[in-house]
Design an enzyme around this catalytic site. Sequence first.
Site, PDB file in Angstrom:
ATOM      1  CB  ALA A  55      49.610  -2.878   7.897  1.00 24.92           C
TER       2      ALA A  55
ATOM      3  CD1 TRP B 127      58.681  -6.798  11.008  1.00 26.53           C
ATOM      4  CD2 TRP B 127      58.055  -7.070   8.873  1.00 26.53           C
ATOM      5  NE1 TRP B 127      57.865  -7.895  10.963  1.00 26.53           N
ATOM      6  CE2 TRP B 127      57.473  -8.090   9.664  1.00 26.53           C
ATOM      7  CE3 TRP B 127      57.796  -7.035   7.507  1.00 26.53           C
ATOM      8  CZ2 TRP B 127      56.656  -9.073   9.111  1.00 26.53           C
ATOM      9  CZ3 TRP B 127      56.982  -8.018   6.958  1.00 26.53           C
ATOM     10  CH2 TRP B 127      56.421  -9.026   7.745  1.00 26.53           C
TER      11      TRP B 127
ATOM     12  CD  GLN C   5      48.293  -9.036   3.725  1.00 29.08           C
ATOM     13  OE1 GLN C   5      49.196  -9.840   3.619  1.00 29.08           O
ATOM     14  NE2 GLN C   5      48.447  -7.757   3.424  1.00 29.08           N
TER      15      GLN C   5
ATOM     16  CG  HIS D 124      47.289 -12.472   8.887  1.00 28.19           C
ATOM     17  ND1 HIS D 124      48.220 -11.460   8.697  1.00 28.19           N
ATOM     18  CD2 HIS D 124      47.525 -13.362   7.899  1.00 28.19           C
ATOM     19  CE1 HIS D 124      48.962 -11.742   7.638  1.00 28.19           C
ATOM     20  NE2 HIS D 124      48.556 -12.890   7.145  1.00 28.19           N
TER      21      HIS D 124
ATOM     22  CB  CYS E 182      36.113 -24.219  21.037  1.00 31.94           C
ATOM     23  SG  CYS E 182      36.333 -25.783  21.927  1.00 31.94           S
TER      24      CYS E 182
END
Length: 258
Positions: A127, A145, A217, A237, A245
């Site tokens: 991040a 968080w 990530q 992620h 699909c």
Amino acid sequence: MATNSTHKCCCFKQCTTKSELLDPENSSRVEVKTTFPKSLIKSKSLIDWSSKGEAKFHLACWELIQNASKSRGRKQKISLTNQEKAMVKEASDTAEFHDSHDVIKEKAAKVAELIKKAKHCVVFTGAGISTSAGIGDYRGKSGKWTEMDRQNDEPEPKKQCKEPEDEAGISHSDSEDGELVLPDEDGVDYEDLRPTYTHEALKKLVDMNLLKYVISQNGDGLHGLSGIPREKLAELHGNVFIEKCESAKQSMKEIITC
């Protein structure tokens, strides 16, 4: 003093170099944030906290404050109240360390040598690489968080907290049909996001064949936007711009025009 209230100087009231600005060119500094209690008596506090519980320190001052907050009867150079010890303990969990430019250059030179000598260099990103692009992190002093923890610690009746989100702002909770939940109107407008200097630097290392692979990530798609080829990128992620699909096993990528 106005300078202290805007935290351009060290917030430790007993700092011996308090008159000096926390200049990123010359000073390594620490930035923290804690819950600011209404009952705090500022005259007894050794830290000039902002009304939002934020503070900045010289690295040496922060180390002194931390040592004092952990002491139990041992004699220390400074003495904190129990209330301020609790504030420092909370702030320690999300302290952000900022090196001076000289220290950054020294560390960067060492990393550059390691990269040049490596036979197969791989980078793992999270991040923090995208915060300067406008995407919030998890455990920074104002991370998602971190703020959720502060809400849960408040004595007042709590509102139901949202599920934690990943780096792209996607909720980890599933909707009724099993699909990931996209951000609401308060989220980041991803179409306007652009790669940061760090993303561009990694792309340059790939072009120079010094970086063999990037594992991330983050689901913000900024590595792809920087130009790193899909075959040299793993997005653990997922990617907010790519849908797959499940029946046809084919990917559909949203085209973004710069």
